[in-house]
Every structure is written in structure tokens, then in C-alpha cells.
Design an enzyme around this catalytic site. Structure first.
Site, PDB file in Angstrom:
ATOM      1  N   SER A 163       0.995  -1.683  -0.256  1.00 45.51           N
ATOM      2  CA  SER A 163       0.170   0.006   0.003  1.00 45.51           C
ATOM      3  C   SER A 163       0.754   1.529   0.080  1.00 45.51           C
ATOM      4  CB  SER A 163      -0.974  -0.218   1.360  1.00 45.51           C
ATOM      5  OG  SER A 163      -2.222   1.011   0.957  1.00 45.51           O
ATOM      6  N   ASP A 218      -2.456   6.692  -3.320  1.00 46.51           N
ATOM      7  CA  ASP A 218      -1.102   5.532  -2.745  1.00 46.51           C
ATOM      8  C   ASP A 218      -0.783   4.824  -4.257  1.00 46.51           C
ATOM      9  OD1 ASP A 218      -3.637   4.034  -2.267  1.00 46.51           O
ATOM     10  OD2 ASP A 218      -2.271   3.743  -0.829  1.00 46.51           O
TER      11      ASP A 218
END
Length: 447
Positions: free
Chosen positions: A100, A241
């Protein structure tokens, strides 16, 4: 054996904590448990563009195939796309190889069930127990019983078509948008999607090389996006992200619009269209201004621990269709089972277009009280609250803010960090309190 699953799957330093051997074992154990009885089972596997991704993908795929599960390789693709494909293709599960928003040396493995929801704690525990007990007793299919590997060549197209279906009337013609892809999984699909909807897109940080993911860019580092919005005189900016499950925005004046503000903008727009149901779910990190904005609109706010897993649990329990975190991890449950940065972007853009107003005007529906956040790297984030010196420092900080603000100290769910957050009217006082508490944590527990 140390606990494998955290709040967001198995995560750690690739080839250090998260080794190919562990990836293989996770694939073999999970594949055995998630197989559908009486029919051939398949699992969708996707990843972000980290250098360690193909290594872990190969090991995980081998483990799944050795359990007799077919693997549908989606390649580099956003995390929420795998959750969508898992249910759209009627598979047994979906797996994402990504850390992530973490830096490039880290990686992770996250599982979704056949409905696109993250695995529950009980199933994760079963996987852990299988690995801890050794996998020698598990069935070993041979011949035609082995899993096959299939390349999903149209994975991004399927996902993009799904996203468009959530905003069938959205026309972005006339909008100039700067898009920060964090050198991550959104780098191909996000700019193309917005251009197909009519926007003029200036795409930045969209050249992943395996090592530059999240590096001084994306939703955790929006400074270059803020500069680019002003440089190109854009109407707004959007930042994802590394795995594109988050969204933060920048208004036309170069000011950050965080997840709380996006929730307020979208929540009020949904309430106006009778799509919200009068309730939202947020975490303890959400700004008091969010609660005030929703209260003025008669919308009930439910609060939970930090982590999208806890947000989703509370949403399902309360019937809420909107929930999320200040970080930009937002869940629109009428469309998706998990946080989706691209989906969130489309919902925000729909609200902007429908209102005819600027993003700064819409963001002004919420007053952001000053918040200060300090992260302290520690040797071990477990049990920090039982340290006497830290406990005293936290109590002193809470007393200093009594009646005029709040102090929140918590361990990160994904990194070896203790996060110290203070909220109140005086930013300088908040900074002093946070630094004082962080200093004690650093001396007592610092790495």
C-alpha cells in the site's frame, strides 16, 4: 511462530520478513482452505509495481497451484480491482501483493474472499495455524489436479468499465486535473480513465520503476501535487497511494483536501440525493470538524478504531453506506467492498460537477480544526501503553488539553511506529504537547 496477519494482511520487509518461502506457504494454506467443494477453484492475484512483486507472485502462485487452485494473474493492478474481480469472476478468492502506502522495500499479501471482502479474523487464524503446524499433512494433488496459471489480459479494462458504471452520467469535459499516481498501481489505469471521461489530465509520478513507489509522492506526500495544481492552473488535483486504495485531493488554490473533507463533500451530496441513509462511519482520527458538519445536516456519525477493517465492520453492523479514514481510505459500500481510490475520485468529481462549485467551496462545508501528528519509530510497538513513563506523559498531555482538545496515542497497524496526534484550537500548543510525548516514547521505546 509470531503472528502473521496484521490489520491489513501480512506485511513486512520483502525477502526479510516476507520471504518467498512464506508466500508459498500462505498460498498453499489459503488455497486449501478457500477451495470450493465439488468444483474447480480459481483465485485472482494482482500486485503493485514493487521490485519484489514478481518474486512473491511466483512463490504465492506456486503455493496456490500446489493446493489445486487455478491462478488468474491480473498483473499490476489496484488493490480494489482485485476485490472487484474476485466477485465479478465468481472465483474463490482474490489476493493482492502490495504494501500500500509503505516504502518500496516493504511488501505485503492481502486476501479477499469470494465476495470481495477481506478475510475475517477466524479464517486468517486458520491459515496461520496451518502454517504453524506444518503443511506436510495437506493434500497434494497431482496430474490434472494441479492448479493452472492463466493471464488475465483484460483485467484493467474490466475494472475500468466497472468504475464508469458507478457514474453513468459523469462528463468531465472542461476540467483540468493533475493526477499523482504515486508511481504505483494506478499509473496506467487512472489517467486513461479520467481522459476517457473527458478530462484534461496532467499525470505526474506515473513512471514506476519498482523502487520509486510512494517516494516523495502520492497521497502521503502531496506537496508536489499542490505545486503542480498551481503551476498548471488546474481545477483540482487527485493523489493515490501505491496500491490506489486511497484518495486525497488538492483544490484549485493548492490546498489539501483530505479524506475527512472528501467524506463530508460526498456524504452531503449523497444525503441530498437520499442515498446516504443518514449515517457515516469514521475513525478516532477524524477531525472534529467532520462531526460538526455532519451534525448540522442531521447525519449520525459512528466512530471506530483506526483501520479500514474496523470501518467496514461498523458499516455492516449499522447499515451505513459511506465510511472512511482521514488518510483517504474511503468505502462506498453501494459500489465496492473495500476502499477504492479511483472510485472515490469519481464520486468526488461527480459531486463537484453536480454542484457547479469549486472544490475549495465544497471543502469549506467543513471547518478543519488544527491537528498535529508525530510518528515515533520504535523497536516494538506492542505493549507500549504499559510503559510507566509513556503513560505519565500521555496523561499530562491529556490534562493540558482537557476541555479544549484531545490527545490520541496509538500504534500503527502496518509499521513499527507509535503515532501521537493532538487536536485543538492552538496549533503551537498541540505541537509542544505532541513533541513532549513523542520525546518520551523515543527515549523509552525508540529504535
Amino acid at each position: 511462530m509470531a503472528k502473521l496477519f496484521g490489520t491489513d494482511g501480512v506485511r513486512g520487509l520483502a525477502n526479510g520478513d516476507l520471504t518467498p518461502e512464506l508466500a508459498f506457504n500462505l498460498g498453499r494454506a489459503a488455497g486449501t482452505l478457500l477451495k470450493k467443494d465439488g468444483c474447480r477453484s480459481a483465485v485472482v492475484v494482482g500486485r503493485d509495481p514493487r521490485l519484489s512483486g514478481p518474486m512473491l507472485e511466483g512463490a504465492l502462485t506456486a503455493g496456490l497451484c500446489s493446493a489445486g487452485v487455478d491462478v488468474l494473474l491480473a498483473g499490476v493492478i489496484p488493490t480494489p480491482a482485485v476485490a472487484y474481480l474476485a466477485r465479478a469472476l465468481n472465483t474463490s478468492a482474490g489476493v493482492v501483493i502490495s504494501a500500500s502506502h509503505n516504502p518500496a522495500p516493504d511488501n505485503g499479501i492481502k486476501f479477499f474472499n469470494d465476495q470481495g471482502f477481506k478475510l475475517d479474523d477466524a479464517l486468517e487464524e486458520k491459515i496461520e495455524n496451518l502454517i504453524a503446524d506444518g503443511l506436510e499433512s495437506l493434500p497434494r494433488p497431482t496430474g490434472a489436479g494441479l492448479g493452472r496459471v492463466v493471464q488475465l489480459a483484460d483485467a484493467l479494462c474490466r475494472y475500468s468499465s466497472f468504475l464508469k458504471s458507478t457514474v453513468p452520467a459523469l462528463d468531465l469535459t472542461g476540467l483540468r486535473i493533475v493526477l499523482d499516481c504515486a508511481n504505483g498501481a494506478a499509473s496506467e489505469v487512472a489517467p486513461r480513465l479520467l481522459r476517457e471521461l473527458g478530462a484534461q489530465v496532467i499525470s505526474i509520478h506515473d513512471r514506476p520503476d519498482g523502487l520509486n513507489i510512494n517516494s516523495s509522492c502520492g497521497s502521503t506526500h502531496p506537496e508536489s501535487l499542490q505545486e503542480a495544481v498551481l503551476k498548471y492552473n488546474a481545477h483540482l488535483g487527485l493523489a493515490h497511494d501505491g496500491d490506489a486504495d486511497r484518495l486525497v485531493a488538492v483544490d484549485e488554490n493548492g490546498r489539501l483536501v483530505n479524506g475527512d473533507q472528501i467524506m463530508v463533500i460526498c456524504g452531503l451530496a449523497m444525503q441530498e440525493k437520499a442515498r446516504l441513509g443518514g449515517k457515516v462511519v469514521v475513525t478516532v482520527m477524524s477531525n472534529l470538524g467532520l462531526k460538526q458538519a455532519f451534525a448540522r445536516a442531521g447525519i449520525e456519525v459512528y466512530e471506530t478504531k483506526v483501520g479500514d477493517r474496523f470501518v467496514l465492520e461498523k458499516m455492516l453492523a449499522t447499515g451505513a453506506v459511506l465510511g472512511g479514514e482521514q488518510s483517504g481510505h474511503l468505502i462506498f459500500l453501494e459500489h465496492s467492498t473495500t476502499g477504492d481510490g479511483l472510485l472515490s475520485a469519481l464520486q468526488l468529481l461527480q459531486a463537484v460537477k453536480d454542484s457547479g462549485k469549486s472544490l475549495s467551496s465544497l471543502a469549506g462545508q467543513m471547518e478543519n480544526l488544527p491537528q498535529v501528528l508525530v510518528n515515533v519509530k520504535v523497536r516494538d510497538k506492542n505493549g507500549w501503553e504499559h510503559n510507566r513513563a509513556v503513560e505519565t506523559a500521555v496523561q499530562d498531555g491529556q490534562k493540558a488539553l482537557a476541555g479544549k482538545g484531545r490527545l490520541l496515542v496509538r500504534a500503527s497497524g502496518t509499521e513499527p511506529l507509535i503515532r501521537v496526534m493532538a487536536e485543538g484550537p492552538d496549533r503551537m500548543e498541540l505541537k509542544r504537547i505532541c513533541e513532549r510525548v513523542a520525546g518520551v516514547i523515543g527515549r523509552e521505546l525508540g529504535s
